[in-house]
Design a protein around this motif. Sequence first.
Motif, mmCIF file in Angstrom:
data_model
loop_
_atom_site.group_PDB
_atom_site.id
_atom_site.type_symbol
_atom_site.label_atom_id
_atom_site.label_comp_id
_atom_site.label_asym_id
_atom_site.label_seq_id
_atom_site.Cartn_x
_atom_site.Cartn_y
_atom_site.Cartn_z
ATOM 1 N N CYS A 212 3.193 4.763 -8.345
ATOM 2 C CA CYS A 212 4.538 4.985 -7.807
ATOM 3 C C CYS A 212 5.616 4.489 -8.752
ATOM 4 O O CYS A 212 6.705 4.091 -8.331
ATOM 5 C CB CYS A 212 4.675 4.314 -6.444
ATOM 6 S SG CYS A 212 3.626 5.031 -5.156
ATOM 7 N N GLY A 213 5.314 4.469 -10.035
ATOM 8 C CA GLY A 213 6.322 4.130 -11.036
ATOM 9 C C GLY A 213 6.727 2.675 -11.039
ATOM 10 O O GLY A 213 7.854 2.345 -11.425
ATOM 11 N N GLY A 214 5.819 1.791 -10.600
ATOM 12 C CA GLY A 214 6.118 0.364 -10.587
ATOM 13 C C GLY A 214 6.783 -0.127 -9.333
ATOM 14 O O GLY A 214 7.230 -1.277 -9.259
ATOM 15 N N ALA A 215 6.882 0.731 -8.316
ATOM 16 C CA ALA A 215 7.538 0.356 -7.056
ATOM 17 C C ALA A 215 6.825 -0.794 -6.372
ATOM 18 O O ALA A 215 5.661 -1.102 -6.665
ATOM 19 C CB ALA A 215 7.569 1.563 -6.117
ATOM 20 N N GLU A 216 7.521 -1.432 -5.444
ATOM 21 C CA GLU A 216 6.897 -2.452 -4.616
ATOM 22 C C GLU A 216 5.917 -1.784 -3.656
ATOM 23 O O GLU A 216 6.256 -0.790 -3.006
ATOM 24 C CB GLU A 216 7.943 -3.226 -3.810
ATOM 25 C CG GLU A 216 8.894 -4.057 -4.651
ATOM 26 C CD GLU A 216 9.900 -4.814 -3.799
ATOM 27 O OE1 GLU A 216 9.890 -4.650 -2.565
ATOM 28 O OE2 GLU A 216 10.707 -5.564 -4.380
ATOM 29 N N VAL A 217 4.714 -2.336 -3.570
ATOM 30 C CA VAL A 217 3.717 -1.886 -2.595
ATOM 31 C C VAL A 217 3.255 -3.109 -1.821
ATOM 32 O O VAL A 217 2.757 -4.072 -2.404
ATOM 33 C CB VAL A 217 2.519 -1.198 -3.270
ATOM 34 C CG1 VAL A 217 1.433 -0.886 -2.235
ATOM 35 C CG2 VAL A 217 2.958 0.080 -3.963
ATOM 36 N N VAL A 218 3.452 -3.075 -0.512
ATOM 37 C CA VAL A 218 3.046 -4.178 0.353
ATOM 38 C C VAL A 218 1.915 -3.692 1.246
ATOM 39 O O VAL A 218 2.064 -2.683 1.951
ATOM 40 C CB VAL A 218 4.227 -4.679 1.213
ATOM 41 C CG1 VAL A 218 3.755 -5.689 2.245
ATOM 42 C CG2 VAL A 218 5.309 -5.288 0.314
ATOM 43 N N VAL A 219 0.789 -4.381 1.192
ATOM 44 C CA VAL A 219 -0.381 -4.006 1.979
ATOM 45 C C VAL A 219 -0.595 -5.046 3.066
ATOM 46 O O VAL A 219 -0.722 -6.245 2.773
ATOM 47 C CB VAL A 219 -1.642 -3.893 1.103
ATOM 48 C CG1 VAL A 219 -2.857 -3.500 1.962
ATOM 49 C CG2 VAL A 219 -1.437 -2.878 -0.017
ATOM 50 N N THR A 220 -0.622 -4.605 4.316
ATOM 51 C CA THR A 220 -0.900 -5.512 5.427
ATOM 52 C C THR A 220 -2.399 -5.558 5.666
ATOM 53 O O THR A 220 -3.093 -4.540 5.596
ATOM 54 C CB THR A 220 -0.170 -5.066 6.704
ATOM 55 O OG1 THR A 220 -0.486 -3.696 6.990
ATOM 56 C CG2 THR A 220 1.333 -5.200 6.535
ATOM 57 N N LEU A 221 -2.896 -6.767 5.989
ATOM 58 C CA LEU A 221 -4.338 -7.008 6.055
ATOM 59 C C LEU A 221 -4.780 -7.565 7.400
ATOM 60 O O LEU A 221 -5.860 -8.166 7.493
ATOM 61 C CB LEU A 221 -4.739 -7.994 4.937
ATOM 62 C CG LEU A 221 -4.290 -7.618 3.522
ATOM 63 C CD1 LEU A 221 -4.544 -8.765 2.562
ATOM 64 C CD2 LEU A 221 -4.997 -6.357 3.060
ATOM 65 N N GLY A 222 -3.979 -7.380 8.443
ATOM 66 C CA GLY A 222 -4.354 -7.913 9.754
ATOM 67 C C GLY A 222 -4.491 -9.424 9.698
ATOM 68 O O GLY A 222 -3.553 -10.138 9.310
ATOM 69 N N ALA A 223 -5.675 -9.908 10.071
ATOM 70 C CA ALA A 223 -5.916 -11.358 10.063
ATOM 71 C C ALA A 223 -5.890 -11.948 8.661
ATOM 72 O O ALA A 223 -5.853 -13.171 8.494
ATOM 73 C CB ALA A 223 -7.258 -11.664 10.728
ATOM 74 N N GLY A 224 -5.892 -11.090 7.646
ATOM 75 C CA GLY A 224 -5.832 -11.572 6.267
ATOM 76 C C GLY A 224 -4.426 -11.715 5.727
ATOM 77 O O GLY A 224 -4.248 -12.077 4.566
ATOM 78 N N GLY A 225 -3.415 -11.426 6.550
ATOM 79 C CA GLY A 225 -2.034 -11.581 6.110
ATOM 80 C C GLY A 225 -1.522 -10.348 5.397
ATOM 81 O O GLY A 225 -1.706 -9.224 5.863
#
Length: 295
Positions: A212-225
Amino acid sequence: MLVVGDVVTDVVARHAEPLAADTDTAARIAVRPGGAGANVACWAARCGARVRLLGRVGADSADWHRAELRAAGVDPVLRIDQDLPTAVVIALVDAAAERTLVTDSGAAFQLGPADWAEELLDGSARVHLSGYLFFSPPGRELAAVVAKSARARGLPVSVDPASAGFLRQFGVPGFLDAVSGTDLLLPNEAEAALLSGQAEPAEAARELSARCGGAEVVVTLGAGGALAAVGGRVVARAPAVAAGAVDSTGAGDAFTGGLLAARLAGADLPTALATGCRAGAAAVTTVGGRPPKAG
Protein backbone atom coordinates in the motif's frame (compact mmCIF):
# COMPACT_ATOMS: atom_id res chain seq x y z
CA MET A 1 -14.35 13.23 11.05
CA LEU A 2 -16.61 11.86 8.33
CA VAL A 3 -17.52 8.16 8.38
CA VAL A 4 -19.14 6.66 5.29
CA GLY A 5 -20.67 3.24 5.70
CA ASP A 6 -23.34 0.86 6.78
CA VAL A 7 -26.15 1.32 9.27
CA VAL A 8 -27.66 -1.99 10.35
CA THR A 9 -30.28 -3.44 12.65
CA ASP A 10 -28.54 -6.15 14.69
CA VAL A 11 -30.40 -9.14 16.10
CA VAL A 12 -28.04 -10.58 18.70
CA ALA A 13 -28.75 -14.12 19.88
CA ARG A 14 -26.53 -15.30 22.75
CA HIS A 15 -26.70 -19.07 23.20
CA ALA A 16 -24.89 -20.92 25.99
CA GLU A 17 -25.15 -24.31 24.30
CA PRO A 18 -24.10 -25.23 20.73
CA LEU A 19 -26.79 -24.71 18.11
CA ALA A 20 -28.98 -27.81 17.80
CA ALA A 21 -30.18 -28.86 14.34
CA ASP A 22 -33.89 -29.51 13.73
CA THR A 23 -34.99 -28.22 17.14
CA ASP A 24 -34.83 -25.24 19.51
CA THR A 25 -31.74 -23.74 21.06
CA ALA A 26 -32.36 -21.48 24.04
CA ALA A 27 -30.91 -17.99 23.66
CA ARG A 28 -31.10 -14.47 24.99
CA ILE A 29 -32.07 -12.28 22.04
CA ALA A 30 -31.76 -8.50 21.74
CA VAL A 31 -32.32 -6.02 18.92
CA ARG A 32 -29.67 -3.31 18.73
CA PRO A 33 -28.58 -0.59 16.29
CA GLY A 34 -25.39 -1.62 14.52
CA GLY A 35 -23.39 -1.61 11.31
CA ALA A 36 -19.63 -1.37 11.02
CA GLY A 37 -19.64 2.22 9.80
CA ALA A 38 -22.20 3.38 12.35
CA ASN A 39 -20.45 1.53 15.17
CA VAL A 40 -17.11 3.15 14.35
CA ALA A 41 -18.77 6.56 14.33
CA CYS A 42 -20.40 5.99 17.72
CA TRP A 43 -17.21 4.73 19.38
CA ALA A 44 -15.18 7.60 17.94
CA ALA A 45 -17.75 10.02 19.36
CA ARG A 46 -17.60 8.22 22.72
CA CYS A 47 -13.81 8.72 22.67
CA GLY A 48 -14.14 12.47 22.13
CA ALA A 49 -14.27 13.00 18.35
CA ARG A 50 -16.79 15.09 16.44
CA VAL A 51 -18.27 12.68 13.91
CA ARG A 52 -20.63 12.86 10.95
CA LEU A 53 -21.96 9.65 9.40
CA LEU A 54 -23.26 9.14 5.86
CA GLY A 55 -25.36 6.00 5.51
CA ARG A 56 -28.43 4.58 3.80
CA VAL A 57 -31.38 3.02 5.61
CA GLY A 58 -34.87 1.84 4.80
CA ALA A 59 -37.92 3.93 5.62
CA ASP A 60 -38.94 1.09 7.97
CA SER A 61 -36.51 2.10 10.73
CA ALA A 62 -34.94 5.42 9.69
CA ASP A 63 -36.32 7.42 12.63
CA TRP A 64 -35.06 4.88 15.18
CA HIS A 65 -31.56 4.75 13.70
CA ARG A 66 -31.33 8.53 13.44
CA ALA A 67 -32.35 8.93 17.07
CA GLU A 68 -29.88 6.27 18.25
CA LEU A 69 -27.01 7.90 16.38
CA ARG A 70 -27.82 11.33 17.75
CA ALA A 71 -28.04 9.92 21.26
CA ALA A 72 -24.52 8.53 20.77
CA GLY A 73 -23.20 11.97 19.82
CA VAL A 74 -23.04 11.38 16.05
CA ASP A 75 -24.35 13.77 13.39
CA PRO A 76 -26.34 11.38 11.13
CA VAL A 77 -26.82 12.06 7.44
CA LEU A 78 -29.11 9.20 6.47
CA ARG A 79 -30.41 8.69 2.95
CA ILE A 80 -33.79 6.98 2.99
CA ASP A 81 -34.49 4.03 0.69
CA GLN A 82 -38.20 3.72 -0.09
CA ASP A 83 -37.85 0.28 -1.68
CA LEU A 84 -35.41 -1.71 0.45
CA PRO A 85 -35.44 -2.19 4.23
CA THR A 86 -32.54 -1.31 6.50
CA ALA A 87 -29.80 -3.94 6.49
CA VAL A 88 -30.19 -6.67 9.12
CA VAL A 89 -27.49 -8.83 10.69
CA ILE A 90 -28.23 -11.82 12.88
CA ALA A 91 -25.29 -12.29 15.26
CA LEU A 92 -25.12 -15.76 16.81
CA VAL A 93 -22.95 -15.40 19.90
CA ASP A 94 -21.66 -18.53 21.65
CA ALA A 95 -20.65 -19.14 25.25
CA ALA A 96 -17.13 -17.84 24.54
CA ALA A 97 -18.64 -14.53 23.26
CA GLU A 98 -17.53 -15.31 19.69
CA ARG A 99 -20.03 -14.39 16.99
CA THR A 100 -21.15 -15.80 13.66
CA LEU A 101 -22.93 -13.33 11.37
CA VAL A 102 -25.82 -13.86 8.96
CA THR A 103 -26.29 -10.76 6.81
CA ASP A 104 -29.05 -9.20 4.70
CA SER A 105 -27.41 -6.06 3.32
CA GLY A 106 -30.69 -4.40 2.28
CA ALA A 107 -30.48 -0.65 1.74
CA ALA A 108 -26.84 -0.49 2.88
CA PHE A 109 -25.58 -1.97 -0.40
CA GLN A 110 -27.41 0.76 -2.35
CA LEU A 111 -25.39 3.57 -0.77
CA GLY A 112 -23.76 5.19 -3.80
CA PRO A 113 -22.57 8.36 -5.56
CA ALA A 114 -26.10 9.80 -5.73
CA ASP A 115 -26.03 9.99 -1.92
CA TRP A 116 -22.86 12.11 -1.88
CA ALA A 117 -22.52 15.83 -1.30
CA GLU A 118 -19.17 17.65 -1.18
CA GLU A 119 -20.22 19.71 1.82
CA LEU A 120 -20.22 16.54 3.95
CA LEU A 121 -16.46 17.03 4.18
CA ASP A 122 -16.76 20.55 5.59
CA GLY A 123 -15.18 20.68 9.04
CA SER A 124 -13.71 17.17 8.80
CA ALA A 125 -10.07 16.39 9.55
CA ARG A 126 -10.13 12.83 8.22
CA VAL A 127 -12.40 10.32 6.44
CA HIS A 128 -13.14 6.71 7.31
CA LEU A 129 -14.69 4.27 4.81
CA SER A 130 -16.34 1.06 5.97
CA GLY A 131 -15.09 -1.92 3.99
CA TYR A 132 -18.65 -2.97 3.24
CA LEU A 133 -18.77 -0.11 0.71
CA PHE A 134 -16.39 -2.04 -1.52
CA PHE A 135 -18.60 -5.11 -1.81
CA SER A 136 -21.32 -3.51 -3.97
CA PRO A 137 -20.92 -1.59 -7.26
CA PRO A 138 -22.62 1.60 -5.97
CA GLY A 139 -20.52 1.48 -2.80
CA ARG A 140 -17.26 1.13 -4.71
CA GLU A 141 -18.19 4.09 -6.88
CA LEU A 142 -19.01 6.14 -3.81
CA ALA A 143 -15.79 5.15 -2.04
CA ALA A 144 -13.77 6.31 -5.06
CA VAL A 145 -15.62 9.63 -5.19
CA VAL A 146 -15.22 10.26 -1.44
CA ALA A 147 -11.55 9.30 -1.40
CA LYS A 148 -10.81 11.60 -4.35
CA SER A 149 -12.62 14.49 -2.69
CA ALA A 150 -10.86 13.87 0.63
CA ARG A 151 -7.42 13.79 -0.96
CA ALA A 152 -8.16 16.99 -2.85
CA ARG A 153 -8.63 18.61 0.55
CA GLY A 154 -5.54 16.95 2.01
CA LEU A 155 -7.55 14.71 4.35
CA PRO A 156 -6.26 11.26 5.35
CA VAL A 157 -8.46 8.29 4.44
CA SER A 158 -8.78 5.06 6.40
CA VAL A 159 -10.48 1.78 5.44
CA ASP A 160 -11.59 -1.19 7.53
CA PRO A 161 -11.77 -4.29 5.24
CA ALA A 162 -14.77 -5.43 7.32
CA SER A 163 -15.37 -9.05 6.26
CA ALA A 164 -13.08 -11.90 5.26
CA GLY A 165 -16.07 -13.69 3.75
CA PHE A 166 -17.05 -10.80 1.50
CA LEU A 167 -13.38 -10.20 0.65
CA ARG A 168 -13.09 -13.75 -0.68
CA GLN A 169 -16.17 -13.27 -2.83
CA PHE A 170 -14.99 -9.91 -4.18
CA GLY A 171 -11.37 -10.99 -4.68
CA VAL A 172 -8.17 -9.77 -3.04
CA PRO A 173 -6.62 -8.09 -6.12
CA GLY A 174 -9.77 -6.07 -6.78
CA PHE A 175 -10.01 -4.92 -3.17
CA LEU A 176 -6.36 -3.91 -2.94
CA ASP A 177 -6.71 -1.99 -6.18
CA ALA A 178 -9.85 -0.25 -4.87
CA VAL A 179 -8.11 0.88 -1.65
CA SER A 180 -4.91 1.98 -3.38
CA GLY A 181 -3.76 5.27 -1.92
CA THR A 182 -5.41 4.68 1.46
CA ASP A 183 -3.47 6.23 4.34
CA LEU A 184 -4.55 3.70 6.97
CA LEU A 185 -5.80 0.12 6.54
CA LEU A 186 -7.36 -1.62 9.55
CA PRO A 187 -7.81 -5.39 8.98
CA ASN A 188 -8.29 -8.00 11.67
CA GLU A 189 -5.96 -10.99 11.75
CA ALA A 190 -8.01 -13.12 9.33
CA GLU A 191 -8.49 -10.25 6.87
CA ALA A 192 -4.78 -9.36 7.00
CA ALA A 193 -3.80 -12.97 6.28
CA LEU A 194 -6.21 -13.14 3.33
CA LEU A 195 -5.10 -9.81 1.86
CA SER A 196 -1.37 -10.45 2.26
CA GLY A 197 -1.03 -14.20 1.85
CA GLN A 198 0.93 -14.22 5.12
CA ALA A 199 -0.43 -16.19 8.09
CA GLU A 200 1.77 -14.50 10.72
CA PRO A 201 0.23 -11.13 11.68
CA ALA A 202 3.44 -9.12 11.78
CA GLU A 203 4.48 -10.47 8.38
CA ALA A 204 0.99 -9.71 7.06
CA ALA A 205 1.17 -6.14 8.34
CA ARG A 206 4.62 -5.59 6.83
CA GLU A 207 3.53 -7.05 3.49
CA LEU A 208 0.34 -4.99 3.32
CA SER A 209 2.11 -1.79 4.30
CA ALA A 210 4.67 -2.33 1.55
CA ARG A 211 1.93 -3.12 -1.01
CA CYS A 212 0.00 0.00 0.00
CA GLY A 213 2.89 2.34 -0.70
CA GLY A 214 4.15 2.47 2.88
CA ALA A 215 0.76 3.32 4.40
CA GLU A 216 -0.07 2.61 8.02
CA VAL A 217 -1.51 -0.88 8.48
CA VAL A 218 -3.02 -1.76 11.86
CA VAL A 219 -3.89 -5.39 12.51
CA THR A 220 -6.20 -6.28 15.40
CA LEU A 221 -5.48 -9.59 17.11
CA GLY A 222 -8.36 -10.08 19.55
CA ALA A 223 -6.87 -11.30 22.82
CA GLY A 224 -3.43 -10.61 21.34
CA GLY A 225 -3.99 -6.85 21.18
CA ALA A 226 -2.90 -5.01 18.02
CA LEU A 227 0.17 -4.13 16.00
CA ALA A 228 1.00 -1.52 13.39
CA ALA A 229 3.33 -1.41 10.40
CA VAL A 230 4.47 1.64 8.44
CA GLY A 231 6.73 1.67 5.42
CA GLY A 232 6.94 -2.12 5.39
CA ARG A 233 8.07 -2.56 8.99
CA VAL A 234 6.34 -3.09 12.34
CA VAL A 235 6.59 0.08 14.41
CA ALA A 236 4.21 -0.40 17.34
CA ARG A 237 2.34 -3.02 19.37
CA ALA A 238 -0.27 -2.80 22.12
CA PRO A 239 -1.53 -5.55 24.43
CA ALA A 240 -5.19 -6.36 24.80
CA VAL A 241 -7.03 -5.02 27.84
CA ALA A 242 -8.58 -7.69 30.07
CA ALA A 243 -12.38 -7.68 30.06
CA GLY A 244 -15.27 -9.95 30.97
CA ALA A 245 -16.56 -10.70 27.48
CA VAL A 246 -20.26 -11.28 26.85
CA ASP A 247 -20.45 -10.40 23.13
CA SER A 248 -17.63 -9.72 20.66
CA THR A 249 -19.97 -8.07 18.13
CA GLY A 250 -18.48 -4.72 17.11
CA ALA A 251 -15.25 -5.07 19.09
CA GLY A 252 -13.19 -4.32 15.99
CA ASP A 253 -15.39 -1.33 15.19
CA ALA A 254 -14.84 -0.03 18.72
CA PHE A 255 -11.08 -0.42 18.32
CA THR A 256 -11.20 1.52 15.05
CA GLY A 257 -13.33 4.29 16.54
CA GLY A 258 -11.03 4.65 19.53
CA LEU A 259 -7.89 4.66 17.42
CA LEU A 260 -9.24 7.23 14.96
CA ALA A 261 -10.43 9.51 17.75
CA ALA A 262 -6.98 9.35 19.33
CA ARG A 263 -5.27 10.16 16.04
CA LEU A 264 -7.61 13.11 15.54
CA ALA A 265 -6.59 14.36 18.97
CA GLY A 266 -2.92 14.23 17.96
CA ALA A 267 -1.90 10.95 19.60
CA ASP A 268 1.05 9.01 18.20
CA LEU A 269 0.51 5.52 16.81
CA PRO A 270 1.41 3.54 19.99
CA THR A 271 -0.94 5.70 22.07
CA ALA A 272 -3.69 5.36 19.48
CA LEU A 273 -3.28 1.56 19.47
CA ALA A 274 -3.69 1.51 23.24
CA THR A 275 -6.79 3.71 23.03
CA GLY A 276 -8.27 1.37 20.45
CA CYS A 277 -7.58 -1.66 22.64
CA ARG A 278 -9.34 -0.02 25.58
CA ALA A 279 -12.39 0.73 23.43
CA GLY A 280 -12.41 -2.84 22.09
CA ALA A 281 -12.29 -4.21 25.64
CA ALA A 282 -15.21 -2.01 26.65
CA ALA A 283 -17.19 -3.20 23.63
CA VAL A 284 -17.07 -6.91 24.52
CA THR A 285 -18.63 -6.27 27.93
CA THR A 286 -21.93 -5.08 26.42
CA VAL A 287 -24.45 -6.65 24.06
CA GLY A 288 -24.30 -5.27 20.52
CA GLY A 289 -21.73 -3.19 18.71
CA ARG A 290 -22.39 0.28 20.13
CA PRO A 291 -21.15 1.98 23.32
CA PRO A 292 -23.42 1.46 26.32
CA LYS A 293 -25.82 4.31 26.90
CA ALA A 294 -24.92 6.75 29.66
CA GLY A 295 -26.89 6.31 32.83
